[in-house]
Scaffold this active site. Structure first.
Site, mmCIF file in Angstrom:
data_model
loop_
_atom_site.group_PDB
_atom_site.id
_atom_site.type_symbol
_atom_site.label_atom_id
_atom_site.label_comp_id
_atom_site.label_asym_id
_atom_site.label_seq_id
_atom_site.Cartn_x
_atom_site.Cartn_y
_atom_site.Cartn_z
ATOM 1 N N ASP A 135 4.680 -6.749 7.770
ATOM 2 C CA ASP A 135 3.573 -7.713 7.741
ATOM 3 C C ASP A 135 2.499 -7.327 8.755
ATOM 4 O O ASP A 135 1.299 -7.422 8.473
ATOM 5 C CB ASP A 135 4.084 -9.125 8.035
ATOM 6 C CG ASP A 135 4.897 -9.709 6.892
ATOM 7 O OD1 ASP A 135 4.871 -9.123 5.787
ATOM 8 O OD2 ASP A 135 5.557 -10.741 7.093
ATOM 9 N N GLU A 195 1.337 -4.520 -1.349
ATOM 10 C CA GLU A 195 0.618 -3.689 -0.375
ATOM 11 C C GLU A 195 -0.668 -3.110 -0.967
ATOM 12 O O GLU A 195 -1.256 -2.188 -0.407
ATOM 13 C CB GLU A 195 1.522 -2.560 0.121
ATOM 14 C CG GLU A 195 1.875 -1.505 -0.905
ATOM 15 C CD GLU A 195 3.111 -1.849 -1.729
ATOM 16 O OE1 GLU A 195 3.705 -0.924 -2.303
ATOM 17 O OE2 GLU A 195 3.475 -3.042 -1.809
ATOM 18 N N HIS A 247 10.700 -6.400 7.639
ATOM 19 C CA HIS A 247 9.533 -7.059 7.034
ATOM 20 C C HIS A 247 8.534 -7.608 8.050
ATOM 21 O O HIS A 247 7.320 -7.576 7.781
ATOM 22 C CB HIS A 247 9.996 -8.157 6.070
ATOM 23 C CG HIS A 247 10.560 -7.596 4.795
ATOM 24 N ND1 HIS A 247 9.774 -7.201 3.743
ATOM 25 C CD2 HIS A 247 11.833 -7.329 4.418
ATOM 26 C CE1 HIS A 247 10.523 -6.728 2.760
ATOM 27 N NE2 HIS A 247 11.790 -6.794 3.145
ATOM 28 N N ASN A 284 9.188 -0.961 5.135
ATOM 29 C CA ASN A 284 9.891 -2.237 5.293
ATOM 30 C C ASN A 284 11.393 -2.032 5.486
ATOM 31 O O ASN A 284 12.028 -2.719 6.292
ATOM 32 C CB ASN A 284 9.631 -3.139 4.081
ATOM 33 C CG ASN A 284 8.307 -3.871 4.166
ATOM 34 O OD1 ASN A 284 7.856 -4.228 5.247
ATOM 35 N ND2 ASN A 284 7.666 -4.080 3.027
ATOM 36 N N ASP A 300 -3.661 1.549 -1.824
ATOM 37 C CA ASP A 300 -2.226 1.279 -1.772
ATOM 38 C C ASP A 300 -1.645 1.927 -0.518
ATOM 39 O O ASP A 300 -1.939 3.092 -0.228
ATOM 40 C CB ASP A 300 -1.539 1.840 -3.021
ATOM 41 C CG ASP A 300 -0.088 1.378 -3.123
ATOM 42 O OD1 ASP A 300 0.132 0.253 -3.588
ATOM 43 O OD2 ASP A 300 0.801 2.158 -2.735
#
Length: 305
Positions: free
Chosen positions: A191, A218, A187, A182, A174
């Site tokens: 990404d 994630e 975002h 974010n 994780d």
């Protein structure tokens, strides 16, 4: 088959002249395999799994219809495309072949241009089908295996490990404080960070059967067949360090000034009678411990690590 490799075509015909003509016609573009009778066609198709078979119907020992029936009943070859090439040119003969599962039917004497066109068409369909199958198993953002692919492979490897007694290790990864990342950087940056971590995860799965998959958000999952707890722990530690070395700035993380990951894992213990779900849950518990313990660390089920 990789994109650089030519596709494989098996020519099965008891007439050596037909075999030679078809081989000469196809060899410049494709890898050509030859079979001179039905039994040889079944054996070579099963062993080499060609992309396409050009199959004569009238062969002395075993007809093309019987060859087709056997190939369709064999898991390795049940989806291989087959074109019948036959001197039987009645509509009912063609219909019989198609009903049995042939992809196409070419009457003898065949025209070279027609054969080349039909072969090219069916091999293009094979490529398209495989691309769709591949895309169905790949996460579009990270290009890792997706959850559906992981579930399928995990079930197979679990059953194999229980039968063979070989170890099986599983880890959940994780990205630490990813929501905050974010929120801070947006975002699109999230990404890019997710793809970077995914690349690191993928490169650390070095054995052919190893699998890194995006499990959701994630979170990623790492499956390592024939890898015991000690080996898997070392891989997970190396992966965690490699992510930190990316030095992707993260001002909102409480764990470090850059993107880091927490990893929890467990390995199948042959002394335990547990289910695949129990092994997954054990890895999830260790991931929770890693997160609660301050993040940016690896925790492994103690008796395995």
């Amino acid at each position: 088959m990789t994109p650089a490799e030519p596709q494989k075509v098996l020519i099965a015909d008891d007439d050596p002249i037909n075999r030679d003509v078809l081989c000469e016609l196809l060899q410049p573009e494709y890898t050509v395999l030859l079979a001179k009778n039905g039994a040889q066609a079944v054996e070579r198709a099963t062993r080499h799994v060609p992309d396409l078979i050009l199959l004569d119907v009238m062969m002395p020992d075993m007809s093309g219809f019987e060859v087709l029936r056997r190939l369709r009943a064999t898991p390795q070859t049940e989806h291989v495309s087959i074109i019948f090439i036959s001197g039987l040119d009645r509509p009912e003969d063609e219909a019989a072949g198609l009903k049995m599962g042939a992809s196409d039917y070419i009457a003898k004497p065949f025209n070279a241009t027609v054969v080349l066109a039909r072969v090219a068409l069916h091999l293009q369909l094979v490529r398209q089908r495989r691309l769709l199958e591949h895309l169905a198993h790949v996460d579009g953002l990270t290009e890792l295996a997706n959850r559906r692919r992981f579930d399928d492979v995990y079930d197979l490897e679990w059953q194999r490990a229980r039968r063979s007694g070989q170890p099986l290790s599983l880890a959940l990864l994780d990205i630490d404080s990813f929501k905050q990342f974010n929120d801070l950087y947006g975002h699109p940056a999230g990404d890019r960070a997710l793809r970077a971590v995914a690349r690191v995860a993928g490169t650390h799965m070095r054995r052919p059967a190893d699998l890194a998959a995006r499990y959701g958000g994630e979170e990623m999952v790492l499956l390592m067949p024939e890898t015991d707890g000690r080996q898997a722990l070392q891989i997970a530690q190396a992966l965690r360090e490699a992510v930190a070395q990316l030095m992707i700035a993260h001002a909102g993380s409480a764990a470090a000034s850059c993107i880091t990951v927490s990893i929890g894992g467990a390995s199948l213990d042959s002394a335990r009678m547990e289910s695949s779900a129990a092994l997954f849950e054990a890895a999830d518990v260790q991931l929770y411990r890693a997160k609660q313990g301050g993040r940016n660390r690896v925790m492994w089920r103690s008796d395995e690590g």
